[in-house]
Design a protein around this motif. Sequence first.
Motif, short mmCIF file in Angstrom:
data_model
loop_
_atom_site.label_atom_id
_atom_site.label_comp_id
_atom_site.label_asym_id
_atom_site.label_seq_id
_atom_site.Cartn_x
_atom_site.Cartn_y
_atom_site.Cartn_z
N GLY A 15 1.89 -3.30 -13.91
CA GLY A 15 1.81 -2.31 -14.88
C GLY A 15 2.86 -2.02 -15.60
N ALA A 16 4.09 -2.69 -15.60
CA ALA A 16 5.33 -2.59 -16.37
C ALA A 16 5.03 -2.85 -17.92
N ALA A 17 5.75 -2.08 -18.70
CA ALA A 17 5.71 -2.58 -20.00
C ALA A 17 6.37 -3.89 -20.28
N CYS B 219 9.11 -6.06 -21.56
CA CYS B 219 10.29 -6.13 -21.91
C CYS B 219 10.40 -7.05 -23.31
N ALA B 220 11.10 -6.21 -24.30
CA ALA B 220 11.42 -7.23 -25.44
C ALA B 220 12.19 -8.48 -25.38
N ARG B 221 13.26 -8.34 -24.33
CA ARG B 221 14.03 -9.50 -24.14
C ARG B 221 13.54 -10.37 -23.20
N MET B 222 12.14 -10.52 -22.72
CA MET B 222 11.65 -11.13 -21.75
C MET B 222 11.50 -12.74 -22.07
N ALA B 223 11.20 -13.02 -23.12
CA ALA B 223 11.11 -14.54 -23.59
C ALA B 223 12.52 -15.09 -23.83
N SER B 224 13.68 -14.37 -23.94
CA SER B 224 14.91 -14.98 -23.87
C SER B 224 15.66 -14.57 -22.72
N CYS B 225 15.22 -13.91 -21.67
CA CYS B 225 15.98 -13.41 -20.62
C CYS B 225 16.22 -14.46 -19.55
N ARG B 226 17.51 -14.73 -19.53
CA ARG B 226 18.20 -16.00 -18.74
C ARG B 226 17.95 -15.66 -17.10
N THR B 227 17.88 -14.33 -16.93
CA THR B 227 17.79 -13.97 -15.55
C THR B 227 16.25 -13.81 -15.06
N LEU B 228 15.21 -13.79 -15.92
CA LEU B 228 14.26 -13.62 -15.33
C LEU B 228 13.79 -14.54 -14.33
N PRO B 229 14.06 -15.85 -14.43
CA PRO B 229 13.53 -16.83 -13.25
C PRO B 229 14.07 -16.52 -12.10
N LEU B 230 15.22 -15.82 -12.02
CA LEU B 230 15.94 -15.56 -10.74
C LEU B 230 15.12 -14.53 -10.28
N TRP B 231 14.93 -13.33 -11.04
CA TRP B 231 14.07 -12.26 -10.44
C TRP B 231 12.57 -12.63 -9.98
N LYS B 232 12.00 -13.48 -10.75
CA LYS B 232 10.67 -13.99 -10.31
C LYS B 232 10.91 -14.73 -8.99
N LEU C 181 0.99 -1.28 0.01
CA LEU C 181 -0.06 -0.06 -0.02
C LEU C 181 0.80 1.24 -0.05
N THR C 182 2.04 1.37 0.92
CA THR C 182 2.64 2.46 1.07
C THR C 182 3.94 2.51 0.08
N GLU C 183 4.18 1.58 -0.68
CA GLU C 183 5.48 1.90 -1.39
C GLU C 183 4.89 1.62 -2.82
N GLU C 184 5.94 2.25 -3.88
CA GLU C 184 5.73 2.19 -5.18
C GLU C 184 5.67 0.90 -5.70
N THR C 185 6.57 -0.07 -5.27
CA THR C 185 6.66 -1.35 -5.60
C THR C 185 7.48 -2.22 -4.60
N LEU C 186 7.41 -3.30 -4.62
CA LEU C 186 8.28 -4.33 -3.91
C LEU C 186 9.18 -5.29 -4.76
N ALA C 187 8.96 -5.03 -6.26
CA ALA C 187 9.56 -5.74 -7.16
C ALA C 187 11.15 -5.60 -6.92
N PRO C 188 11.88 -6.75 -7.36
CA PRO C 188 13.35 -6.55 -7.16
C PRO C 188 13.77 -5.74 -8.39
N VAL C 189 13.00 -6.04 -9.69
CA VAL C 189 13.68 -5.27 -11.00
C VAL C 189 12.33 -4.88 -11.67
N SER C 190 12.58 -3.85 -12.25
CA SER C 190 11.51 -3.24 -12.90
C SER C 190 10.44 -3.90 -13.63
N CYS C 191 10.82 -5.04 -14.45
CA CYS C 191 10.12 -5.50 -15.34
C CYS C 191 8.95 -6.33 -14.63
N LEU C 192 9.14 -6.72 -13.15
CA LEU C 192 8.14 -7.23 -12.53
C LEU C 192 7.28 -6.39 -11.72
N GLU C 193 7.35 -5.04 -11.89
CA GLU C 193 6.52 -4.25 -11.30
C GLU C 193 5.01 -4.09 -11.98
#
Length: 143
Positions: free
Chosen positions: A96-98, A100-113, A82-94
Amino acid sequence: MLISTKGRYSLRVMVDLAEHQTDGFIPLKVIAERQEISEKYLESIIKLLVKAGLLTGLRGKGGGYKLTKSPDQYAVGSILRLTEETLAPVSCLESGAASCARMASCRTLPLWKGLDKVISDYLDHFTVADLMQHEEEGNDYVI
């Protein structure tokens, strides 16, 4: 992820009101003094908590604020979301985030999720009632 002053203070306010819930409505001035937070800044936090239905307020003599539910019904994660803009560790997981063009091939996305899930699960595990406990961690060692 960095928790803002607003997030930290909102938790302090919720714990303060939980610890004094038998006192009825607590004036803003009293909360501000106990928590050493400026009344003006605290007012903006309280408004947010009231608007979300976490607190109820009463104006006039004998007025103030109190919890709408018991302390064990407030998850720390929900208060911080409620009070924070986001608790996501990276912007692509925020929220309403746009996409990312690299999302399908991103090797680090599972780590951040995974990290995002750990953060959410951890914060949702604790309640305001848990924060009321006065246990001193680290003092249970044996030599």
